[in-house]
Scaffold this motif. Structure first.
Motif, PDB file in Angstrom:
ATOM      1  N   ALA A   1       0.867  -1.176   0.000  1.00 20.99           N
ATOM      2  CA  ALA A   1       0.000   0.000   0.000  1.00 20.99           C
ATOM      3  C   ALA A   1       0.903   1.226   0.000  1.00 20.99           C
ATOM      4  O   ALA A   1       1.985   1.203   0.597  1.00 20.99           O
ATOM      5  N   GLY A   2       0.440   2.296  -0.699  1.00 16.36           N
ATOM      6  CA  GLY A   2       1.277   3.487  -0.800  1.00 16.36           C
ATOM      7  C   GLY A   2       0.463   4.763  -0.817  1.00 16.36           C
ATOM      8  O   GLY A   2      -0.612   4.838  -0.205  1.00 16.36           O
ATOM      9  N   THR A   3       0.954   5.753  -1.531  1.00 19.60           N
ATOM     10  CA  THR A   3       0.291   7.056  -1.551  1.00 19.60           C
ATOM     11  C   THR A   3      -1.120   6.968  -2.123  1.00 19.60           C
ATOM     12  O   THR A   3      -1.983   7.769  -1.775  1.00 19.60           O
ATOM     13  N   LYS A   4      -1.338   6.002  -2.985  1.00 16.67           N
ATOM     14  CA  LYS A   4      -2.669   5.815  -3.571  1.00 16.67           C
ATOM     15  C   LYS A   4      -3.698   5.484  -2.497  1.00 16.67           C
ATOM     16  O   LYS A   4      -4.885   5.799  -2.629  1.00 16.67           O
ATOM     17  N   GLN A   5      -3.252   4.849  -1.423  1.00 16.29           N
ATOM     18  CA  GLN A   5      -4.134   4.505  -0.310  1.00 16.29           C
ATOM     19  C   GLN A   5      -4.031   5.521   0.831  1.00 16.29           C
ATOM     20  O   GLN A   5      -4.571   5.300   1.918  1.00 16.29           O
ATOM     21  N   GLY A   6      -3.349   6.629   0.592  1.00 16.38           N
ATOM     22  CA  GLY A   6      -3.231   7.679   1.599  1.00 16.38           C
ATOM     23  C   GLY A   6      -2.106   7.475   2.585  1.00 16.38           C
ATOM     24  O   GLY A   6      -2.062   8.135   3.636  1.00 16.38           O
ATOM     25  N   ILE A   7      -1.153   6.600   2.266  1.00 18.54           N
ATOM     26  CA  ILE A   7      -0.045   6.320   3.173  1.00 18.54           C
ATOM     27  C   ILE A   7       1.030   7.400   3.024  1.00 18.54           C
ATOM     28  O   ILE A   7       1.394   7.788   1.914  1.00 18.54           O
ATOM     29  N   LYS A   8       1.528   7.874   4.165  1.00 18.59           N
ATOM     30  CA  LYS A   8       2.581   8.890   4.179  1.00 18.59           C
ATOM     31  C   LYS A   8       3.675   8.473   5.160  1.00 18.59           C
ATOM     32  O   LYS A   8       3.430   7.659   6.050  1.00 18.59           O
ATOM     33  N   PRO A   9       4.885   9.037   4.995  1.00 23.21           N
ATOM     34  CA  PRO A   9       5.951   8.760   5.973  1.00 23.21           C
ATOM     35  C   PRO A   9       5.531   9.165   7.382  1.00 23.21           C
ATOM     36  O   PRO A   9       4.706  10.057   7.573  1.00 23.21           O
ATOM     37  N   ASP A  10       6.089   8.472   8.367  1.00 18.30           N
ATOM     38  CA  ASP A  10       5.875   8.741   9.792  1.00 18.30           C
ATOM     39  C   ASP A  10       4.512   8.299  10.299  1.00 18.30           C
ATOM     40  O   ASP A  10       4.102   8.710  11.397  1.00 18.30           O
ATOM     41  N   MET A  11       3.809   7.471   9.554  1.00 21.15           N
ATOM     42  CA  MET A  11       2.593   6.859  10.075  1.00 21.15           C
ATOM     43  C   MET A  11       2.947   5.569  10.817  1.00 21.15           C
ATOM     44  O   MET A  11       3.878   4.864  10.438  1.00 21.15           O
ATOM     45  N   GLY A  12       2.209   5.278  11.874  1.00 22.02           N
ATOM     46  CA  GLY A  12       2.472   4.088  12.670  1.00 22.02           C
ATOM     47  C   GLY A  12       1.925   2.830  12.013  1.00 22.02           C
ATOM     48  O   GLY A  12       0.884   2.858  11.354  1.00 22.02           O
ATOM     49  N   VAL A  13       2.633   1.732  12.203  1.00 20.55           N
ATOM     50  CA  VAL A  13       2.226   0.436  11.660  1.00 20.55           C
ATOM     51  C   VAL A  13       2.096  -0.543  12.826  1.00 20.55           C
ATOM     52  O   VAL A  13       3.026  -0.710  13.618  1.00 20.55           O
ATOM     53  N   ILE A  14       0.925  -1.186  12.929  1.00 18.00           N
ATOM     54  CA  ILE A  14       0.675  -2.145  14.005  1.00 18.00           C
ATOM     55  C   ILE A  14       0.001  -3.378  13.424  1.00 18.00           C
ATOM     56  O   ILE A  14      -0.373  -3.412  12.247  1.00 18.00           O
ATOM     57  N   ASN A  15      -0.159  -4.411  14.250  1.00 17.57           N
ATOM     58  CA  ASN A  15      -1.073  -5.507  13.937  1.00 17.57           C
ATOM     59  C   ASN A  15      -1.859  -5.835  15.197  1.00 17.57           C
ATOM     60  O   ASN A  15      -1.831  -5.060  16.163  1.00 17.57           O
ATOM     61  N   SER A  16      -2.544  -6.958  15.216  1.00 17.47           N
ATOM     62  CA  SER A  16      -3.412  -7.270  16.345  1.00 17.47           C
ATOM     63  C   SER A  16      -2.643  -7.518  17.637  1.00 17.47           C
ATOM     64  O   SER A  16      -3.212  -7.478  18.722  1.00 17.47           O
ATOM     65  N   LEU A  17      -1.323  -7.761  17.541  1.00 17.77           N
ATOM     66  CA  LEU A  17      -0.525  -8.045  18.732  1.00 17.77           C
ATOM     67  C   LEU A  17       0.234  -6.835  19.255  1.00 17.77           C
ATOM     68  O   LEU A  17       0.609  -6.797  20.428  1.00 17.77           O
ATOM     69  N   GLY A  18       0.481  -5.857  18.398  1.00 16.11           N
ATOM     70  CA  GLY A  18       1.217  -4.693  18.861  1.00 16.11           C
ATOM     71  C   GLY A  18       1.877  -3.929  17.738  1.00 16.11           C
ATOM     72  O   GLY A  18       1.530  -4.083  16.564  1.00 16.11           O
ATOM     73  N   ILE A  19       2.875  -3.086  18.099  1.00 18.45           N
ATOM     74  CA  ILE A  19       3.492  -2.218  17.100  1.00 18.45           C
ATOM     75  C   ILE A  19       4.465  -3.003  16.216  1.00 18.45           C
ATOM     76  O   ILE A  19       5.072  -3.980  16.650  1.00 18.45           O
ATOM     77  N   ILE A  20       4.599  -2.540  14.978  1.00 20.01           N
ATOM     78  CA  ILE A  20       5.491  -3.155  13.991  1.00 20.01           C
ATOM     79  C   ILE A  20       6.615  -2.196  13.614  1.00 20.01           C
ATOM     80  O   ILE A  20       7.780  -2.576  13.544  1.00 20.01           O
ATOM     81  N   GLY A  21       6.272  -0.946  13.355  1.00 19.13           N
ATOM     82  CA  GLY A  21       7.273   0.021  12.947  1.00 19.13           C
ATOM     83  C   GLY A  21       6.642   1.313  12.477  1.00 19.13           C
ATOM     84  O   GLY A  21       5.480   1.609  12.790  1.00 19.13           O
ATOM     85  N   ILE A  22       7.392   2.088  11.701  1.00 22.32           N
ATOM     86  CA  ILE A  22       6.956   3.407  11.243  1.00 22.32           C
ATOM     87  C   ILE A  22       7.214   3.524   9.745  1.00 22.32           C
ATOM     88  O   ILE A  22       8.274   3.118   9.258  1.00 22.32           O
ATOM     89  N   ILE A  23       6.247   4.071   9.012  1.00 24.92           N
ATOM     90  CA  ILE A  23       6.400   4.262   7.563  1.00 24.92           C
ATOM     91  C   ILE A  23       7.626   5.139   7.299  1.00 24.92           C
ATOM     92  O   ILE A  23       7.766   6.226   7.858  1.00 24.92           O
ATOM     93  N   ASP A  24       8.501   4.650   6.430  1.00 23.43           N
ATOM     94  CA  ASP A  24       9.732   5.367   6.123  1.00 23.43           C
ATOM     95  C   ASP A  24       9.650   6.092   4.789  1.00 23.43           C
ATOM     96  O   ASP A  24       9.952   7.276   4.686  1.00 23.43           O
ATOM     97  N   ASP A  25       9.239   5.382   3.743  1.00 25.64           N
ATOM     98  CA  ASP A  25       9.179   5.977   2.408  1.00 25.64           C
ATOM     99  C   ASP A  25       8.021   5.339   1.645  1.00 25.64           C
ATOM    100  O   ASP A  25       7.597   4.215   1.965  1.00 25.64           O
ATOM    101  N   THR A  26       7.509   6.040   0.638  1.00 27.14           N
ATOM    102  CA  THR A  26       6.333   5.556  -0.091  1.00 27.14           C
ATOM    103  C   THR A  26       6.493   5.737  -1.590  1.00 27.14           C
ATOM    104  O   THR A  26       7.210   6.615  -2.063  1.00 27.14           O
ATOM    105  N   SER A  27       5.801   4.868  -2.341  1.00 26.69           N
ATOM    106  CA  SER A  27       5.569   5.064  -3.768  1.00 26.69           C
ATOM    107  C   SER A  27       4.056   4.998  -3.946  1.00 26.69           C
ATOM    108  O   SER A  27       3.309   5.002  -2.972  1.00 26.69           O
ATOM    109  N   GLU A  28       3.602   4.914  -5.175  1.00 26.93           N
ATOM    110  CA  GLU A  28       2.150   4.943  -5.400  1.00 26.93           C
ATOM    111  C   GLU A  28       1.437   3.756  -4.769  1.00 26.93           C
ATOM    112  O   GLU A  28       0.373   3.914  -4.170  1.00 26.93           O
ATOM    113  N   ASN A  29       2.019   2.563  -4.891  1.00 25.73           N
ATOM    114  CA  ASN A  29       1.340   1.359  -4.414  1.00 25.73           C
ATOM    115  C   ASN A  29       2.114   0.575  -3.356  1.00 25.73           C
ATOM    116  O   ASN A  29       1.655  -0.481  -2.929  1.00 25.73           O
TER     117      ASN A  29
END
Length: 275
Positions: free
Chosen positions: A125-153
């Motif tokens: 998923a990328g900018t086409k889905q509204g993803i930007k750098p510095d957004m948080g990434v998690i799953n059902s168990l907890g944190i995964i990391g932070i968005i670093d860089d994006t392309s369209e998809n």
């Protein structure tokens, strides 16, 4: 054609035997209900087994779509739970306030590194889905990391297993906070540093994201305290944290579009300029 005749000629006795055997079995089954019922029962067993194998194969081929559907449904349900306040069953979950259903993007990890000092993931998923750098990434168990860089998809995620990673985290029961880092040694553990000695802690206490983070909402699970050390130079605690997540085996993840990030970052940058 001549080869066919030669084959029949050489095996005429066997062919005649099989023909007579077939006729006798047919007559026996046709005129004896017991034998006929046995044949039908056996046929049902065989056909049932074949149908089951076909069904199992179809289910296996559909697993990917079903997993995607379940992940979407799970994200929807979690986003609804995030909005619930003072619910009797919310005590079993970490309450994530300020996250709207429209602010959650479900995506999947398609590449994952975890055996170097600076580990990154790639998601579909990328900018086409509204993803930007510095957004948080998690799953059902907890944190995964932070968005670093994006392309369209696609987008890359700086994993919490990255020596450059530094995330505000706290002890869930006391709100004493420190910085979550990774020492580069084990994929199953991270470290919480700069935790004041005043904090009452013990092995097994839960560590969650802190309220000072501009990336993650407060109270997202991270892990539990495994070992406790005292930094003799600073007189602060350093905690070894056992992660809830198996960072070597990641599937679907959620991107949190925290709308307040840009405003908070802008305000902090302005304060730094004024200083």
């Amino acid at each position: 054609m001549q080869q066919i005749f030669n084959f029949i000629s050489r095996n005429s006795d066997r062919i005649l035997f099989l023909l007579l055997l077939g006729i006798s079995l047919t007559l026996t089954i046709q005129f004896h209900s017991y034998h006929r019922s046995k044949l039908i029962s056996s046929a049902n067993v065989i056909s049932g087994g074949v149908y089951k194998e076909i069904h199992d194969a179809q289910e296996y081929l559909n697993l990917r779509k079903e997993n995607d559907d379940l992940a979407l449904e799970n994200a929807m349900l979690r986003s609804l739970l995030f909005q619930v306040k003072d619910s009797s069953f919310m005590s079993k979950l970490d309450s994530i306030k300020g996250v709207k259903p429209s602010d959650i993007v479900v995506t999947k990890v398609i590449k994952n590194s975890y055996n170097v000092y600076e580990n990154y993931l790639t998601i579909n998923a990328g900018t086409k889905q509204g993803i930007k750098p510095d957004m948080g990434v998690i799953n059902s168990l907890g944190i995964i990391g932070i968005i670093d860089d994006t392309s369209e998809n696609y987008a890359t995620v700086a994993s919490i297993l990255n020596k450059k990673s530094r995330i505000n985290a706290k002890i869930k029961k006391s709100d004493h906070f420190g910085s979550l880092v990774w020492d580069g040694k084990s994929t199953g553990f991270v470290q919480l540093i700069d935790l004041p000695r005043l904090a009452a802690i013990r092995k097994g206490d839960t560590i969650v994201t802190g309220g000072q983070s501009v990336i993650f909402p407060e109270n997202i699970n991270i892990g539990t305290i495994d070992k406790i050390y005292i930094d003799k130079q600073t007189n602060y605690y350093t905690l070894n944290i056992k992660l809830f997540n198996d960072m070597t085996n990641l599937g679907h993840v959620y991107i949190l579009k925290n709308k307040g990030n840009e405003e908070m970052t802008k305000l902090e940058n302005q304060r730094k300029k004024d200083e």
